[in-house]
Design a protein around this motif. Sequence first.
Motif, PDB file in Angstrom:
ATOM      1  N   UNK A   1       0.296  -2.226   7.127  1.00 33.43           N
ATOM      2  CA  UNK A   1       0.143  -2.528   5.705  1.00 33.43           C
ATOM      3  C   UNK A   1       1.310  -3.355   5.190  1.00 33.43           C
ATOM      4  N   UNK A   2       2.482  -3.228   5.824  1.00 31.07           N
ATOM      5  CA  UNK A   2       3.647  -4.012   5.407  1.00 31.07           C
ATOM      6  C   UNK A   2       3.615  -5.418   5.989  1.00 31.07           C
TER       7      UNK A   2
ATOM      8  N   UNK B   1       9.353   0.552  -0.864  1.00 30.32           N
ATOM      9  CA  UNK B   1       9.152  -0.154   0.403  1.00 30.32           C
ATOM     10  C   UNK B   1       8.027  -1.178   0.272  1.00 30.32           C
ATOM     11  N   UNK B   2       6.946  -0.774  -0.392  1.00 27.56           N
ATOM     12  CA  UNK B   2       5.826  -1.697  -0.552  1.00 27.56           C
ATOM     13  C   UNK B   2       6.212  -2.857  -1.476  1.00 27.56           C
TER      14      UNK B   2
ATOM     15  N   UNK C   1       0.834  -1.200   0.000  1.00 25.91           N
ATOM     16  CA  UNK C   1       0.000   0.000   0.000  1.00 25.91           C
ATOM     17  C   UNK C   1       0.868   1.249   0.000  1.00 25.91           C
TER      18      UNK C   1
ATOM     19  N   UNK D   1       8.169  -6.233  -0.336  1.00 24.28           N
ATOM     20  CA  UNK D   1       7.500  -7.430   0.186  1.00 24.28           C
ATOM     21  C   UNK D   1       7.030  -8.334  -0.951  1.00 24.28           C
TER      22      UNK D   1
END
Lengths: 251, 396
Positions: free
Chosen positions: B298-299, A158-159, A90, A162
Amino acid sequence: MNETNNTQEIIICRDVHKWFDHFHVLKGISLTVQKGEVIVIFGPSGSGKSTFIRCLNRLEEHQKGQIIVDGKELGNDVRNVETVRQEVGMVFQQFNLFPHLTVIQNITLAPFWVKRVPKEQSRELAMQLLRRVGIPEQADKYPAQLSGGQQQRVAIARALAMQPRIMLFDEPTSALDPEMIKEVLDVMVELAKTGMTIVAVTHEMGFARAVANRMIFFDKGEIVEQGTPHQIFNNPQSDRTKLFLSQILRH
Amino acid sequence: MAAVEVKPPVLAIGPLAWVRKHLFSTWYNIALTLLAVWLLSILLGPAVQWATTEARWGVIEANLTLFMIGQYPRDQIGRVWLTIFILAGLIGLSWGVWKNAARGFALIALSAGMAFILIALFFGWDVWDEWLLAEAILLSFYFIGRYLPRGALIATLAWLLYFPLVFLLIAGTRYIATLPPVDSSLWGGLLLTLLLTVVGNFGALPLGILLALGRRSKLPVIRYFSIGYIELIRGVPLITILYTASVLLTLFLPINIRPELVIRAMIGFIIFEAAYQAENVRGGLQAIDRGQYEAAHALGLNGTQTTVFIILPQALRAVIPALFNSFISLFKDTSLVAIIGLFDIVRVARSILAQPEWLGTHREVFLFAFVIYWTFNLAFTYGSSRMEEALGVGKR
């Protein structure tokens, strides 16, 4: 449980309702997103579009209806929620970078602690992502030392670190100065072209025209209209859509 | 159009200019300055005259060791020096590793050590070489710290180990022949005051963090327990908690556990200080933007990871000034242990007044105690404000 793998339906929402106290903010949203689709949600402020997108990784809880993301239903089962959050990236309007960590630490924190990716490997991945968003030289700076556009690109990296299957964008360019909007949109366009499933709340109509498969117009907690960018821009059906488009496209 | 560079206006600087601007700028300013000088001379004149002619400063020199360590056995004094040497090493190491953040404390320690050397040489005391050694240790560890790989980790661990180590050195144990046990009733003076301050503060901080987190917990049992604890402790004076700890604590503990008075006082301070630290930390937690929690969730970070890696580091950094404020408060509040019978600086001062050869030296003795407290607080304040500056507290 594996219906998504067969049908390629990666997000399924059925009659989703939400209330903030007595305010009915989502009034029965039903929406299915195919794998690889790029969806742009737009509409007036207060229409519930941000609330809806935040329901998709359960930053907000819906109170009625069903949300199934990548085969897992979002509900009170904490493990489902945690798995979904690992698979859904997100990006926020206000970036929400961690100010006490450097850029590289911002990016490597979650892969290391959540997915147990070894330090070296997560660092390598982070540098790769920073090159992809065009700011590898900022790796050891702190967020406050970067411009807004650079910060948002770090947030995207950063999102992505993952390795999510879905990316959610909640008004990613609304807090940026005009000259920085393009650098963020360029990254998003590039991402869309790689086949990533994207749900974006944005009023960047150029972005929508360029890469969206479907546009969805939200108003007063409902989906008023949806269609391809071509349909929406050239032949909107609802008066509310027409009015809103005329307001944001006037200039 | 070419930009014209304009130089900033030249301002008069230097002490003379300062004096003219602040003390003699207008006729009424001059009048006020003269009035103030006259009042000060009336008030302070006799004090200065007393200090230079009548005062018997010999009482301080004769009892200096008593002031510093109380009744701690004189043949074991090397153990106190050892804690100082290790502390000097740690300060030097931190300076080398964390640079600016620790520089204030390092400079204070260096100049204090230098002052002690000069004072000792001036009065012909034989402790100047110990202080010189401490200075040398501090400087050498500074250089070690600069080039040490993984320095931050090592320095943090060393500090964490330091506190139990100090306790072991001071208290001793019957298992180590070179460190025979020293009964805690013999600990005293500045040594005891500092031990109580440090144990009280660093023991209370983890407890305070847990209470602050507990107060914001979604679980009612934990939340109400935390609120109850904090409000109960904040609602009573420290002295009652110290009395409770010294008299009543033994009632609540199993029959075979009878902690010594010093330990009971330390527990009392920890119980008391935790409530205040909890409120400090809570202030920091409340300052954290909701977006930080959302980004972490969210991570995929879970609640504990979010708290430990994202929220607490920011919250604690934001409240460093408040934490140091509590530290200084507690340092002064340790003087209350004199009432429950421990020999801290204040009690030592009173016991000196009972010595037949130093009858009537109240002024000298309490002035000296005053100077000790004040000097230490000045040093804490200087070191912490340099640290705040280096960490950018309040700037972000």
